[in-house]
Design a protein around this motif. Structure first.
Motif, PDB file in Angstrom:
ATOM      1  N   TYR A  96     -24.160   3.273  27.402  1.00 30.47           N
ATOM      2  CA  TYR A  96     -24.522   3.626  26.033  1.00 30.47           C
ATOM      3  C   TYR A  96     -24.880   5.099  25.946  1.00 30.47           C
ATOM      4  O   TYR A  96     -25.500   5.646  26.857  1.00 30.47           O
ATOM      5  CB  TYR A  96     -25.722   2.789  25.572  1.00 30.47           C
ATOM      6  N   THR A  97     -24.512   5.730  24.827  1.00 38.18           N
ATOM      7  CA  THR A  97     -24.860   7.139  24.624  1.00 38.18           C
ATOM      8  C   THR A  97     -25.732   7.332  23.384  1.00 38.18           C
ATOM      9  O   THR A  97     -26.092   8.447  23.052  1.00 38.18           O
ATOM     10  CB  THR A  97     -23.582   7.995  24.500  1.00 38.18           C
ATOM     11  N   ASN A  99     -28.751   5.005  20.637  1.00 39.49           N
ATOM     12  CA  ASN A  99     -29.591   3.828  20.499  1.00 39.49           C
ATOM     13  C   ASN A  99     -30.009   3.696  19.041  1.00 39.49           C
ATOM     14  O   ASN A  99     -29.685   4.553  18.216  1.00 39.49           O
ATOM     15  CB  ASN A  99     -30.824   3.966  21.411  1.00 39.49           C
ATOM     16  N   ILE A 133     -26.175  -1.547  33.480  1.00 39.97           N
ATOM     17  CA  ILE A 133     -26.325  -0.926  32.164  1.00 39.97           C
ATOM     18  C   ILE A 133     -26.861   0.482  32.379  1.00 39.97           C
ATOM     19  O   ILE A 133     -27.855   0.677  33.079  1.00 39.97           O
ATOM     20  CB  ILE A 133     -27.293  -1.727  31.275  1.00 39.97           C
ATOM     21  N   LEU A 135     -28.132   3.878  30.285  1.00 42.88           N
ATOM     22  CA  LEU A 135     -28.617   4.257  28.959  1.00 42.88           C
ATOM     23  C   LEU A 135     -28.353   5.731  28.649  1.00 42.88           C
ATOM     24  O   LEU A 135     -28.001   6.509  29.535  1.00 42.88           O
ATOM     25  CB  LEU A 135     -30.099   3.910  28.854  1.00 42.88           C
ATOM     26  N   VAL A 151     -30.484  -1.674  35.439  1.00 44.06           N
ATOM     27  CA  VAL A 151     -30.619  -1.026  34.142  1.00 44.06           C
ATOM     28  C   VAL A 151     -31.109   0.394  34.417  1.00 44.06           C
ATOM     29  O   VAL A 151     -32.267   0.606  34.773  1.00 44.06           O
ATOM     30  CB  VAL A 151     -31.596  -1.780  33.215  1.00 44.06           C
ATOM     31  N   THR A 153     -32.291   3.850  33.454  1.00 45.26           N
ATOM     32  CA  THR A 153     -32.941   4.510  32.329  1.00 45.26           C
ATOM     33  C   THR A 153     -33.202   5.991  32.586  1.00 45.26           C
ATOM     34  O   THR A 153     -33.518   6.724  31.663  1.00 45.26           O
ATOM     35  CB  THR A 153     -34.285   3.827  32.010  1.00 45.26           C
ATOM     36  N   ASN A 165     -34.558  -3.563  37.192  1.00 47.57           N
ATOM     37  CA  ASN A 165     -34.747  -3.298  35.774  1.00 47.57           C
ATOM     38  C   ASN A 165     -36.208  -2.944  35.533  1.00 47.57           C
ATOM     39  O   ASN A 165     -37.047  -3.817  35.606  1.00 47.57           O
ATOM     40  CB  ASN A 165     -34.363  -4.522  34.947  1.00 47.57           C
TER      41      ASN A 165
END
Length: 174
Positions: A96-97, A99, A133, A135, A151, A153, A165
């Protein structure tokens, strides 16, 4: 030029995305078809890039992918995204780029819009495990390994193995 990109984008989503995975015994050139279409759509596409079955990349115009790299089966990515050389990616990875904005408690989140897009950069020789995932704004250092289901972050230093995570450093490659 944009007309060709748009036609290739439409052909990818109508046909290319649904062709069999490259390791399938009946793929019959599906890998090559997806490569040719994505080469026209992405900003930069190196040699021997593998875009697998079911990959979703939005419009794809702000994606760069280096040689011998790939997007795994059913991955979902968005740009701006830079992927270096020799990057392996397992199935169902999500990058993802942007939110959702959540800052104003007086406005329902659904009406607050999205945060500005932030570049995700994956350097050379990285392995991203299944269902990881990543972020917005994260940089994955050269030679890193992202464990399945992690995940991510925060930035990952070069040659780190991370998992969990949120993802934490497990060890460093020697």
């Amino acid at each position: 030029m944009n007309i060709i990109k748009n036609i290739c984008l439409i052909l990818y989503y109508l046909i290319g995305r649904h062709l069999p995975a490259s390791q399938s015994p009946y793929s019959f050139g599906a890998k090559k078809i997806r490569y040719v279409l994505c080469k026209k759509v992405f900003n930069k596409t190196g040699k021997n890039v593998n875009i697998e079955h079911g990959v979703f990349f939005g419009r794809g115009f702000d994606i760069e992918i280096g040689e011998n790299s790939g997007l795994g089966i059913n991955c979902r990515v968005s740009g701006p995204l830079k992927i270096g050389k020799n990057v392996m990616m397992g199935p169902e990875v999500m990058i993802y780029t942007s939110n959702h904005k959540i800052d104003d408690v007086n406005i329902p989140m659904i009406f607050q819009g999205d945060t500005p897009k932030e570049l995700v950069e994956i350097e050379d020789d990285v392995w991203i495990g299944a269902r990881a995932i990543i972020l917005p704004g994260v940089k994955i250092g050269k030679g890193s390994v992202i464990a399945a289901g992690a995940v991510v972050t925060k930035d990952v230093p070069p040659y780190a193995v991370v998992g969990g995570n949120p993802a934490k450093i497990i060890k460093f490659r020697k």
